[in-house]
Enzyme design. Structure first.
Site, PDB file in Angstrom:
ATOM      1  CE1 TYR A 153      -3.975   2.112   0.493  1.00  0.00           C
ATOM      2  CE2 TYR A 153      -2.702   3.185   2.227  1.00  0.00           C
ATOM      3  CZ  TYR A 153      -3.809   3.152   1.386  1.00  0.00           C
ATOM      4  OH  TYR A 153      -4.731   4.165   1.433  1.00  0.00           O
ATOM      5  CE  LYS A 157      -3.857   4.494  -2.050  1.00  0.00           C
ATOM      6  NZ  LYS A 157      -4.902   4.899  -3.022  1.00  0.00           N
TER       7      LYS A 157
END
Length: 251
Positions: A153, A157
């Site tokens: 993640y 991002k």
């Protein structure tokens, strides 16, 4: 050009920040194409929007053929595309990096980074044909620091922030703007899944304690920022990364 002349594609429109953004853009007068892989949730949201100025497209943002077909359908139905909001996303389980299963890595990166890239790549020819448009990418506080998720993640991002800046640099002279939003703790269905039955390990309470504002944000508050960046009020804003986190990152 007023909102009534704009067509906006919103991914992840079936829930959370995507749903709130679809509603906000529609309330301002935009025509909204909602995209999500969950057909029932998406149809429910689109039924709430003004008749004749909304469409549901079921697709997985990580699938190139589905994305290209979805974007083409939107343009065929409404004749143009002006705004792209990449809000679809998933989280990981914060497994230590040396234990992260490869299938988890590939899936999170596919949805959170490759997905926005595929949508942008498919949409750019239509935005350019209009003389420009606005791209809003939903990154995360985890796109700016390393404590907001696990390796998949966090990497995805961070990558989305970089992609946003690159698109802004490449296409700014042709009227296309790209900006990223980095929310902190927002009260969505996705984040609610982190709540545990152990009062001493309550993710919700920990998030509030870490946020100077003393609360979680709402999807509707994020949607206001999405609409600002998507609209003409921000026409000199591009390549920017906007936090909306109640002060989380100032600690």
């Amino acid at each position: 050009m007023g909102w009534e002349n704009k067509v906006a594609l919103v991914t992840g429109a079936g829930s959370g920040m995507g749903r709130a953004s679809a509603r906000e853009l529609a309330a301002r007068g935009a025509t909204v194409v909602g995209l999500d892989y969950r057909e029932d949730a998406l149809e429910e949201v689109v039924r709430e929007l003004p008749s004749g100025r909304a469409m549901a497209v079921t697709a997985d943002v990580s699938d190139v053929e589905q994305v290209e077909e979805a974007v083409a359908r939107a343009v065929k139905e409404f004749g143009r595309l002006d705004v792209v909001c990449n809000i679809a996303g998933i989280v990981d389980d914060a497994t230590p990096t040396h234990e992260v299963p490869l299938d988890q890595w590939h899936r999170v990166v596919a949805v959170d980074l490759t997905g926005p890239f595929l949508v942008i790549r498919s949409a750019l020819p239509y935005l350019l044909a209009n003389g420009g448009g606005s791209i809003v990418n939903m990154a995360s506080s985890a796109g700016l620091f390393a404590a907001g998720g696990g390796s998949p993640y966090t990497a995805a991002k961070h990558g989305l922030v970089g992609l946003t800046r690159r698109v802004a640099l490449e296409y700014g002279g042709r009227g296309v703007r790209a900006n990223a939003i980095c929310p902190g703790y927002i009260a969505t269905e996705l984040n609610a899944a982190y709540r545990t039955p152990d009062p001493g390990n309550d993710f919700v309470a920990q998030a509030v304690a870490a946020t100077p504002a003393g609360r979680w944000g709402t999807p509707e508050e994020v949607a206001q920022l999405v609409a600002f960046l998507a609209g003409d009020e921000s026409r000199f804003v591009t390549g920017a990364v906007h936090t909306i986190d109640g002060g989380l990152l100032i600690r």
